[in-house]
Scaffold this motif. Structure first.
Motif, PDB file in Angstrom:
ATOM      1  N   GLU A  97     -25.921 -25.772 -23.280  1.00  0.00           N
ATOM      2  CA  GLU A  97     -26.751 -24.800 -23.998  1.00  0.00           C
ATOM      3  C   GLU A  97     -28.239 -25.073 -23.772  1.00  0.00           C
ATOM      4  O   GLU A  97     -29.075 -24.177 -23.943  1.00  0.00           O
ATOM      5  CB  GLU A  97     -26.432 -24.826 -25.490  1.00  0.00           C
ATOM      6  N   ASN A  98     -28.553 -26.307 -23.351  1.00  0.00           N
ATOM      7  CA  ASN A  98     -29.954 -26.659 -23.079  1.00  0.00           C
ATOM      8  C   ASN A  98     -30.358 -26.417 -21.628  1.00  0.00           C
ATOM      9  O   ASN A  98     -31.524 -26.616 -21.274  1.00  0.00           O
ATOM     10  CB  ASN A  98     -30.191 -28.125 -23.433  1.00  0.00           C
ATOM     11  N   SER A  99     -29.418 -26.001 -20.781  1.00  0.00           N
ATOM     12  CA  SER A  99     -29.733 -25.822 -19.361  1.00  0.00           C
ATOM     13  C   SER A  99     -30.866 -24.830 -19.106  1.00  0.00           C
ATOM     14  O   SER A  99     -31.661 -25.038 -18.179  1.00  0.00           O
ATOM     15  CB  SER A  99     -28.472 -25.394 -18.602  1.00  0.00           C
ATOM     16  N   PRO A 100     -31.007 -23.736 -19.876  1.00  0.00           N
ATOM     17  CA  PRO A 100     -32.127 -22.829 -19.598  1.00  0.00           C
ATOM     18  C   PRO A 100     -33.497 -23.399 -19.955  1.00  0.00           C
ATOM     19  O   PRO A 100     -34.522 -22.848 -19.537  1.00  0.00           O
ATOM     20  CB  PRO A 100     -31.800 -21.612 -20.487  1.00  0.00           C
ATOM     21  N   ARG A 101     -33.541 -24.476 -20.712  1.00  0.00           N
ATOM     22  CA  ARG A 101     -34.820 -25.066 -21.102  1.00  0.00           C
ATOM     23  C   ARG A 101     -35.388 -25.895 -19.941  1.00  0.00           C
ATOM     24  O   ARG A 101     -34.642 -26.425 -19.118  1.00  0.00           O
ATOM     25  CB  ARG A 101     -34.652 -25.967 -22.321  1.00  0.00           C
ATOM     26  N   PRO A 102     -36.701 -26.070 -19.898  1.00  0.00           N
ATOM     27  CA  PRO A 102     -37.275 -26.926 -18.852  1.00  0.00           C
ATOM     28  C   PRO A 102     -37.104 -28.403 -19.171  1.00  0.00           C
ATOM     29  O   PRO A 102     -37.219 -28.822 -20.335  1.00  0.00           O
ATOM     30  CB  PRO A 102     -38.760 -26.542 -18.867  1.00  0.00           C
ATOM     31  N   ALA A 103     -36.807 -29.190 -18.158  1.00  0.00           N
ATOM     32  CA  ALA A 103     -36.745 -30.642 -18.334  1.00  0.00           C
ATOM     33  C   ALA A 103     -38.113 -31.154 -18.761  1.00  0.00           C
ATOM     34  O   ALA A 103     -39.156 -30.645 -18.318  1.00  0.00           O
ATOM     35  CB  ALA A 103     -36.301 -31.300 -17.038  1.00  0.00           C
ATOM     36  N   ASN A 104     -38.121 -32.175 -19.580  1.00  0.00           N
ATOM     37  CA  ASN A 104     -39.352 -32.725 -20.153  1.00  0.00           C
ATOM     38  C   ASN A 104     -39.993 -33.717 -19.178  1.00  0.00           C
ATOM     39  O   ASN A 104     -40.119 -34.912 -19.458  1.00  0.00           O
ATOM     40  CB  ASN A 104     -39.049 -33.399 -21.486  1.00  0.00           C
ATOM     41  N   ILE A 105     -40.399 -33.187 -18.024  1.00  0.00           N
ATOM     42  CA  ILE A 105     -40.969 -34.042 -16.979  1.00  0.00           C
ATOM     43  C   ILE A 105     -41.847 -33.201 -16.071  1.00  0.00           C
ATOM     44  O   ILE A 105     -41.579 -32.002 -15.850  1.00  0.00           O
ATOM     45  CB  ILE A 105     -39.840 -34.725 -16.168  1.00  0.00           C
ATOM     46  N   ALA A 106     -42.930 -33.780 -15.579  1.00  0.00           N
ATOM     47  CA  ALA A 106     -43.734 -33.104 -14.566  1.00  0.00           C
ATOM     48  C   ALA A 106     -42.893 -32.945 -13.297  1.00  0.00           C
ATOM     49  O   ALA A 106     -42.162 -33.854 -12.916  1.00  0.00           O
ATOM     50  CB  ALA A 106     -45.002 -33.898 -14.274  1.00  0.00           C
ATOM     51  N   GLU A 107     -43.017 -31.807 -12.652  1.00  0.00           N
ATOM     52  CA  GLU A 107     -42.158 -31.513 -11.504  1.00  0.00           C
ATOM     53  C   GLU A 107     -42.251 -32.581 -10.429  1.00  0.00           C
ATOM     54  O   GLU A 107     -41.228 -33.000  -9.862  1.00  0.00           O
ATOM     55  CB  GLU A 107     -42.526 -30.144 -10.914  1.00  0.00           C
ATOM     56  N   GLU A 108     -43.447 -33.086 -10.172  1.00  0.00           N
ATOM     57  CA  GLU A 108     -43.603 -34.067  -9.099  1.00  0.00           C
ATOM     58  C   GLU A 108     -42.944 -35.402  -9.430  1.00  0.00           C
ATOM     59  O   GLU A 108     -42.706 -36.226  -8.549  1.00  0.00           O
ATOM     60  CB  GLU A 108     -45.084 -34.282  -8.777  1.00  0.00           C
ATOM     61  N   ASP A 109     -42.641 -35.627 -10.716  1.00  0.00           N
ATOM     62  CA  ASP A 109     -41.979 -36.870 -11.111  1.00  0.00           C
ATOM     63  C   ASP A 109     -40.465 -36.725 -11.246  1.00  0.00           C
ATOM     64  O   ASP A 109     -39.779 -37.700 -11.550  1.00  0.00           O
ATOM     65  CB  ASP A 109     -42.550 -37.367 -12.452  1.00  0.00           C
ATOM     66  N   SER A 110     -39.936 -35.540 -11.041  1.00  0.00           N
ATOM     67  CA  SER A 110     -38.493 -35.329 -11.173  1.00  0.00           C
ATOM     68  C   SER A 110     -37.772 -35.914  -9.960  1.00  0.00           C
ATOM     69  O   SER A 110     -38.385 -36.366  -8.987  1.00  0.00           O
ATOM     70  CB  SER A 110     -38.178 -33.844 -11.347  1.00  0.00           C
ATOM     71  N   GLU A 111     -36.443 -35.930 -10.020  1.00  0.00           N
ATOM     72  CA  GLU A 111     -35.661 -36.741  -9.084  1.00  0.00           C
ATOM     73  C   GLU A 111     -35.809 -36.322  -7.619  1.00  0.00           C
ATOM     74  O   GLU A 111     -35.937 -37.179  -6.733  1.00  0.00           O
ATOM     75  CB  GLU A 111     -34.186 -36.697  -9.504  1.00  0.00           C
ATOM     76  N   LYS A 117     -33.748 -24.203  -5.514  1.00  0.00           N
ATOM     77  CA  LYS A 117     -35.071 -23.763  -5.055  1.00  0.00           C
ATOM     78  C   LYS A 117     -36.018 -24.954  -4.921  1.00  0.00           C
ATOM     79  O   LYS A 117     -36.800 -25.032  -3.963  1.00  0.00           O
ATOM     80  CB  LYS A 117     -35.645 -22.742  -6.037  1.00  0.00           C
ATOM     81  N   GLN A 118     -35.961 -25.886  -5.857  1.00  0.00           N
ATOM     82  CA  GLN A 118     -36.790 -27.091  -5.761  1.00  0.00           C
ATOM     83  C   GLN A 118     -36.410 -27.890  -4.520  1.00  0.00           C
ATOM     84  O   GLN A 118     -37.288 -28.415  -3.804  1.00  0.00           O
ATOM     85  CB  GLN A 118     -36.640 -27.950  -7.011  1.00  0.00           C
ATOM     86  N   ILE A 119     -35.116 -28.003  -4.243  1.00  0.00           N
ATOM     87  CA  ILE A 119     -34.655 -28.678  -3.026  1.00  0.00           C
ATOM     88  C   ILE A 119     -35.292 -28.052  -1.801  1.00  0.00           C
ATOM     89  O   ILE A 119     -35.807 -28.743  -0.920  1.00  0.00           O
ATOM     90  CB  ILE A 119     -33.112 -28.612  -2.942  1.00  0.00           C
ATOM     91  N   ASP A 120     -35.249 -26.729  -1.740  1.00  0.00           N
ATOM     92  CA  ASP A 120     -35.802 -26.048  -0.568  1.00  0.00           C
ATOM     93  C   ASP A 120     -37.296 -26.293  -0.432  1.00  0.00           C
ATOM     94  O   ASP A 120     -37.794 -26.550   0.674  1.00  0.00           O
ATOM     95  CB  ASP A 120     -35.526 -24.549  -0.653  1.00  0.00           C
ATOM     96  N   ASP A 121     -38.024 -26.241  -1.537  1.00  0.00           N
ATOM     97  CA  ASP A 121     -39.465 -26.504  -1.471  1.00  0.00           C
ATOM     98  C   ASP A 121     -39.733 -27.926  -0.980  1.00  0.00           C
ATOM     99  O   ASP A 121     -40.678 -28.163  -0.198  1.00  0.00           O
ATOM    100  CB  ASP A 121     -40.106 -26.290  -2.833  1.00  0.00           C
ATOM    101  N   GLU A 123     -40.106 -27.276 -14.932  1.00  0.00           N
ATOM    102  CA  GLU A 123     -40.960 -26.135 -14.587  1.00  0.00           C
ATOM    103  C   GLU A 123     -41.642 -26.425 -13.240  1.00  0.00           C
ATOM    104  O   GLU A 123     -41.902 -27.589 -12.924  1.00  0.00           O
ATOM    105  CB  GLU A 123     -42.027 -25.916 -15.666  1.00  0.00           C
ATOM    106  N   PRO A 124     -41.892 -25.425 -12.396  1.00  0.00           N
ATOM    107  CA  PRO A 124     -41.721 -23.989 -12.671  1.00  0.00           C
ATOM    108  C   PRO A 124     -40.334 -23.449 -12.350  1.00  0.00           C
ATOM    109  O   PRO A 124     -40.113 -22.229 -12.376  1.00  0.00           O
ATOM    110  CB  PRO A 124     -42.753 -23.364 -11.724  1.00  0.00           C
ATOM    111  N   TYR A 125     -39.388 -24.328 -12.032  1.00  0.00           N
ATOM    112  CA  TYR A 125     -38.087 -23.865 -11.554  1.00  0.00           C
ATOM    113  C   TYR A 125     -37.143 -23.474 -12.675  1.00  0.00           C
ATOM    114  O   TYR A 125     -36.174 -22.734 -12.443  1.00  0.00           O
ATOM    115  CB  TYR A 125     -37.447 -24.958 -10.692  1.00  0.00           C
ATOM    116  N   ALA A 126     -37.410 -23.930 -13.905  1.00  0.00           N
ATOM    117  CA  ALA A 126     -36.474 -23.699 -15.001  1.00  0.00           C
ATOM    118  C   ALA A 126     -36.301 -22.221 -15.319  1.00  0.00           C
ATOM    119  O   ALA A 126     -35.221 -21.786 -15.711  1.00  0.00           O
ATOM    120  CB  ALA A 126     -36.925 -24.470 -16.239  1.00  0.00           C
ATOM    121  N   GLY A 127     -37.363 -21.444 -15.186  1.00  0.00           N
ATOM    122  CA  GLY A 127     -37.283 -20.042 -15.585  1.00  0.00           C
ATOM    123  C   GLY A 127     -37.315 -19.053 -14.444  1.00  0.00           C
ATOM    124  O   GLY A 127     -37.561 -17.855 -14.665  1.00  0.00           O
TER     125      GLY A 127
END
Length: 562
Positions: free
Chosen positions: A193-207, A301-305, A243-247
């Motif tokens: 149910e939380n999947s539509p929310r953005p992860a609490n992390i700056a995009e450049e620091d995500s996995e 989409k993040q993978i592709d970028d 974000e910006p991929y979450a939405g």
């Protein structure tokens, strides 16, 4: 362009082929992966060898079927002595390094028996699936009442996050894979149910960007020839994107679900048991699928970028000129298709994966931007890389059971020398076995797929399943008990039985060695089946002609007198 000297082997986890625009997704545009496909060959019929992370990867890393290497499920150790990609490549003069995930479990008992220990070069390689490790991160650090799922998971990544100011004892969970509410409460990514929310992390620091940078850091300092296995965890669950991929994506962008009520009602007993497990029942709910798909697409989409960042860097630094790039996935994700969640069944959504190969060599110029319809298996990458390293794949053909892709990449042939692709699933350690009431020995099933037909065989007395991939590409109509298709089932079983009869354990002598053994025996004095010296090859019995010996009676007489 120069010839390939190095290999960059990129593997994503749980990435579906049809969620890339070059494989046909109408809304999710992946221009950077498409750009790689335009430079190389996109394989349209690439199959994994097991629909589960660990077993699939063990086949890819050894070049051997699950039936051969025996590591049939997650955390089943790859036995000591099983040759791997790293063993073969180092023999050919190419180093082999890991950046990311393997899901490999070390055979600690076997290592102890043979006196191998971590902290030594050979011990570390045996414990790490043959790789030298730049950074291993299996990307999983969940924690339950009995402790961590993987105590070694995401350790370096968590240290990176803490150094960046992300707090808590497990920022992998609290930030990279969870959201927060207005009061700062952690909303776990495990709850869909939380999947539509953005992860609490700056995009450049995500996995994904973190591990992509780690891969570039390795290549920046590497001295070739090298193979870098850049193995990234996403879009594997938890399904949550920064974000910006979450939405970015909503219901209008989603592919329609591939399932029907008739499919569910008439399902084969093993399939029905898979359809009614807790994960599948959850994904059968429309609100679940709609919550997850937006996050899944955002992660893709993040993978592709990030592939775009990588390709730009490779071109800017000149590495595109001498590096083969292979992009694939260890399996797909059902996402509710066929009333299933996860990946552990033989439908194409799980077993047929993206495979794109870019070869900078001039021999590959004629095939750039083409699509291959060849029947390819993931075990083909080991002999391919061995050939890039300068080895002859025939030298390891008795061990690595796949076939090099170079002849296709170089336009020398259009097909692989196989009639079927094989996938295996050992569910003996899963709740599925208990629901079906089968023994550990019978909790196994096999897929044999040609271009036209897909046969699924189940041990335990169950009937087979059969699909006509040409007329039923959605795999909705099971012909496993159709009287009209008895001949097709018999034909496909013939292919499967021929595969079972292969010599998969004869790995200590090559085929060339075996072919030469009889000649060597004859030249080393073995002369069986010869009636008269005149009938023998004089050259082979030269040591037996013109010899003199004292009669034994004289020898005995001499012994008695002395």
């Amino acid at each position: 362009m120069a010839r390939a000297k190095n290999v960059l082997f990129i593997m994503f986890d749980q990435l579906r082929r049809d969620y890339l625009s070059c494989y046909g997704h109408p809304h999710l545009k992946t221009p950077h992966i498409d750009r790689l496909a335009a430079k190389g060959v996109r394989f349209d019929r690439a199959y994994i060898q097991a629909p589960i992370c660990g077993a699939s990867r063990m086949s890819t890393y050894t070049g051997r079927y699950v039936n051969s290497h025996g590591a049939g499920w997650n955390n089943i150790p790859l036995r000591v002595g099983e040759p791997t990609m790293g063993d073969h490549l180092r023999k050919a003069g190419m180093s082999c390094w890991l950046v990311g995930k393997t899901h490999m479990a070390a055979d600690t008992e076997g290592m102890e028996r043979l006196g191998l220990s971590r902290g030594t070069t050979i011990g570390d390689r045996v414990a790490e699936c043959g790789f030298d490790v730049w950074e291993r991160d299996d990307g999983m650090r969940p924690e339950g009442p009995d402790g961590l799922y993987d105590p070694n998971g995401a350790q370096a990544y968590n240290a990176y996050l803490r150094a960046k100011g992300y707090g808590g004892d497990n920022p992998w969970h609290d930030h990279a894979n969870s959201a927060i509410d207005a009061e700062g409460n952690v909303l776990s990514g495990w709850f869909m149910e939380n999947s539509p929310r953005p992860a609490n992390i700056a995009e450049e620091d995500s996995e994904t960007p973190y591990m992509m940078r780690r891969g570039m850091e390795f290549m920046e300092q590497a001295e070739g020839p090298w193979c870098c296995h850049l193995s990234l965890i996403k879009p594997h669950w938890p399904y949550i994107a920064p974000e910006p991929y979450a939405g970015m994506y909503g219901p209008a962008d989603f592919l329609p679900v591939n399932r029907t009520q008739a499919e569910f009602d008439a399902a084969h007993p093993v399939l029905k048991a898979a359809m009614t497990n807790p994960v599948s029942l959850t994904f059968a709910r429309t609100e679940v699928r709609e919550a997850v798909l937006g996050a899944y697409m955002g992660l893709v989409k993040q993978i592709d970028d990030q592939i775009g960042v990588l390709l730009d860097w490779l071109e800017r630094t000149g590495r595109m000129a001498d590096t083969m790039i292979v992009l694939t996935s260890d399996h797909g994700d059902f996402l509710g298709d066929h009333w299933l969640g996860e990946k552990s069944f033989f439908f194409d959504a799980s077993t047929r994966v993206p495979l794109i190969v870019y070869d900078p060599s001039p021999e590959a110029d004629a095939t750039r931007g083409t699509v291959s319809d060849a029947l390819v298996e993931q075990i083909d990458v080991v002999p391919t890389f061995y050939a890039v390293a300068g080895g002859d794949p025939e030298e390891i053909g008795h061990i690595a059971e796949g076939h090099s892709l170079l002849p296709i990449l170089h336009g020398e042939r259009t097909e692989q020398p196989r009639q079927i692709a094989i996938c295996e699933y050992d569910y003996s350690a899963t709740p599925l076995r208990g629901r079906l009431g089968v023994s550990v020995e019978d909790a196994r099933c096999f897929m044999a797929a040609s271009k036209r037909w897909k046969l699924m065989h189940f041990e335990g007395g169950f009937r087979p399943m059969l699909f006509d991939l040409e007329n039923d590409p959605e795999e909705q109509h099971d012909l496993g008990d159709s009287p009209e298709h008895a001949g097709i089932r018999e034909e496909m079983y013939g292919h499967l039985h021929a595969w079972f009869r292969r010599c998969d354990q004869r790995i200590t002598k090559s085929r060339r060695d075996l072919a030469a053994i009889s000649a060597k025996i004859g030249r080393r004095g073995v002369a069986t089946g010869i009636y008269a010296e005149s009938e023998a090859d004089p050259e082979r019995v030269v040591k037996y002609r013109g010899r003199k010996a004292q009669p034994w009676q004289d020898i005995v007489k001499n012994q008695s007198t002395t």
